[in-house]
Design an enzyme around this catalytic site. Structure first.
Site, PDB file in Angstrom:
ATOM      1  N   CYS A 114      35.431  53.260  27.663  1.00  0.00           N
ATOM      2  CA  CYS A 114      34.276  53.517  25.633  1.00  0.00           C
ATOM      3  C   CYS A 114      33.983  54.334  25.629  1.00  0.00           C
ATOM      4  O   CYS A 114      32.918  53.161  26.150  1.00  0.00           O
ATOM      5  CB  CYS A 114      35.353  52.865  24.558  1.00  0.00           C
ATOM      6  SG  CYS A 114      35.280  53.602  23.159  1.00  0.00           S
ATOM      7  N   CYS A 166      29.516  49.606  21.690  1.00  0.00           N
ATOM      8  CA  CYS A 166      29.964  48.358  20.100  1.00  0.00           C
ATOM      9  C   CYS A 166      29.184  47.856  21.106  1.00  0.00           C
ATOM     10  O   CYS A 166      30.432  47.021  21.587  1.00  0.00           O
ATOM     11  CB  CYS A 166      31.118  48.512  19.761  1.00  0.00           C
ATOM     12  SG  CYS A 166      31.493  49.761  18.668  1.00  0.00           S
ATOM     13  N   CYS A 222      49.286  47.226  20.667  1.00  0.00           N
ATOM     14  CA  CYS A 222      48.272  48.029  20.044  1.00  0.00           C
ATOM     15  C   CYS A 222      48.414  48.798  21.449  1.00  0.00           C
ATOM     16  O   CYS A 222      47.535  48.086  22.345  1.00  0.00           O
ATOM     17  CB  CYS A 222      47.923  46.669  19.761  1.00  0.00           C
ATOM     18  SG  CYS A 222      45.907  47.315  20.439  1.00  0.00           S
ATOM     19  N   CYS A 227      40.090  43.036  22.756  1.00  0.00           N
ATOM     20  CA  CYS A 227      40.221  45.153  23.892  1.00  0.00           C
ATOM     21  C   CYS A 227      39.434  44.469  25.220  1.00  0.00           C
ATOM     22  O   CYS A 227      37.503  44.599  24.719  1.00  0.00           O
ATOM     23  CB  CYS A 227      40.369  46.244  23.196  1.00  0.00           C
ATOM     24  SG  CYS A 227      38.407  46.320  22.720  1.00  0.00           S
ATOM     25  N   GLU A 265      44.856  48.207  29.060  1.00  0.00           N
ATOM     26  CA  GLU A 265      45.143  47.063  29.017  1.00  0.00           C
ATOM     27  C   GLU A 265      46.304  47.241  27.454  1.00  0.00           C
ATOM     28  O   GLU A 265      45.982  48.783  26.503  1.00  0.00           O
ATOM     29  CB  GLU A 265      43.916  46.312  27.860  1.00  0.00           C
ATOM     30  CG  GLU A 265      43.239  45.566  28.724  1.00  0.00           C
ATOM     31  CD  GLU A 265      42.427  44.554  28.002  1.00  0.00           C
ATOM     32  OE1 GLU A 265      41.140  44.174  29.296  1.00  0.00           O
ATOM     33  OE2 GLU A 265      42.460  44.589  27.044  1.00  0.00           O
ATOM     34  N   CYS A 317      31.695  44.303  22.720  1.00  0.00           N
ATOM     35  CA  CYS A 317      32.873  44.819  23.052  1.00  0.00           C
ATOM     36  C   CYS A 317      32.925  44.767  24.052  1.00  0.00           C
ATOM     37  O   CYS A 317      32.414  45.611  24.754  1.00  0.00           O
ATOM     38  CB  CYS A 317      32.969  45.890  22.103  1.00  0.00           C
ATOM     39  SG  CYS A 317      34.727  46.522  22.556  1.00  0.00           S
TER      40      CYS A 317
END
Ligand code: SF4
Length: 361
Positions: free
Chosen positions: A112, A116, A105, A345, A92, A119
């Site tokens: 990832c 977290c 961004c 995100c 993205e 997220c």
């Protein structure tokens, strides 16, 4: 698979021209076509002879990203893209218009590994690092779109330029350090794209060795730290990497960064209802940052559908902000951008991957 031409630094393009038996000035011609005119096919390298264009096209890819989907907020200020890479992975990239800024961004990894829990990207785990060229290509894509003739599709008159880059999309930039910094060197190279390093912000979840290394980089890129909690106990839950790099170590590294660079550090703090948003926590945060050359950016959380983490209510968020300011901490509340298009995100990617309906471009 062909190599992406944007993976090459200027010196590598120079070496390549030499290898191909071309005069030295060709490197500059290629570089300017890529980074001033945003050429995305060999045919657009119009200053080069046809034969050379042909040979380059046999070796290199000029556009790694295919638009898989785009969502545009109703006020047109946020455009969120889902790009498909040649290996089928998706990333993205978000373009945001502010008063005088056009900011992109960018993602630095596919997925990832930081996990977290609030997220959408973290939920899917890490697939792979992006190459330097794949990071660069996201900024170029937006620069090219912004530089195209006006067609009423932007909230400002086109053609215009890209003014800022934030490394705050999918992934942890410090976990892909070498490719990220190669991309930044390419994007700030004055012979080409030439964006000022101070217009770039790298956002990390708190990888201490990365912060210490960044403090010594010659490029004056801004540092943002996603803090989200003022105590180890809470941060261990919200940002699991905190177990490896607890607050005391993180703050030492940030202080060292400020000492070496004399640059203000931004702390991102996503306000989550009933989790990190009471006034006692604002006081703990003020204690943690007291006397530091720092700014707190409070962000109303972008809720992931079905997640227990929800944004703070606006009164609570305002009170939190006022408490920090009363305690002498520089703090602002970020505008919640793109809320009607899931701009947190990883959210668009997740939705497309899950096969739910979105507006196809
Ligand atoms: S918030 Fe950032 S660091 Fe944490 S999982 Fe999501 S993308 Fe990774």
């Amino acid at each position: 698979m062909k190599k992406l031409i944007h993976d090459l630094a200027f010196e590598e393009i120079s070496d390549l021209m030499k290898e191909m038996g071309e005069p030295a000035y060709r490197a500059e011609q290629v570089w300017q076509a890529l980074y001033r005119r945003f050429a995305n096919s060999p045919d657009e390298l119009t200053t080069l002879p046809k034969g050379l264009r042909q040979r380059l096209s046999e070796k290199f890819l000029f556009q790694p990203m295919e638009e898989a989907a785009v969502q545009i907020s109703s006020d047109m200020y946020t455009r969120k893209y889902l790009f498909r890479l040649p290996d089928g992975n998706t990333i993205e990239t978000v373009l945001m218009f502010y008063e005088r800024r056009r900011s992109v961004c960018v993602s630095t990894q596919v997925g990832c590994a930081m996990g977290c829990p609030f997220c959408a990207t973290g939920m899917g785990g890490l697939r792979r690092n992006l190459s330097a060229g794949e990071i660069v290509a996201q900024a170029l894509y937006m620069a090219r779109w912004l530089g195209s003739p006006d067609d009423g599709s932007a909230p400002v008159k086109k053609p215009t330029t890209l003014t800022h880059i934030v490394l705050m999309g999918m992934g942890e930039p410090m976990a892909n350090y070498n490719n990220v910094w190669k991309a930044l060197r390419i994007l700030t190279d004055k012979r080409g794209f030439g964006l000022g390093a101070r217009r770039i912000t790298l956002s990390t979840v708190g990888i201490v060795p990365g912060i210490r290394k960044m403090a010594k980089e010659p490029l004056q890129v801004n540092l943002a730290v996603s803090l989200h909690a003022p105590t180890d106990r809470l941060r261990n839950k919200l940002v699991p990497i905190n177990r490896r790099y607890p607050l005391s170590e993180l703050m030492d590294a940030v202080r060292e960064y400020i000492r070496l660079t004399n640059r203000r550090v931004t702390f991102e703090y996503a306000l989550m209802r009933g989790i990190n948003d009471d006034l006692a926590q604002a006081d703990l945060l003020a204690n943690l940052l007291s006397g530091m050359l720092a700014h707190v950016n409070l962000i109303p959380l972008n809720p992931v559908p079905g997640s227990p983490f929800q944004p703070s209510n606006p009164d609570r968020a305002r009170a939190f902000l006022e408490r920090l300011q009363k305690r002498g901490i520089s703090a602002t509340m970020r505008l919640r951008r793109g809320i009607d298009i899931e701009a947190g995100c990883g959210q668009l990617r997740r939705r497309v991957i899950e096969g739910m309906e979105i507006s196809k471009h």
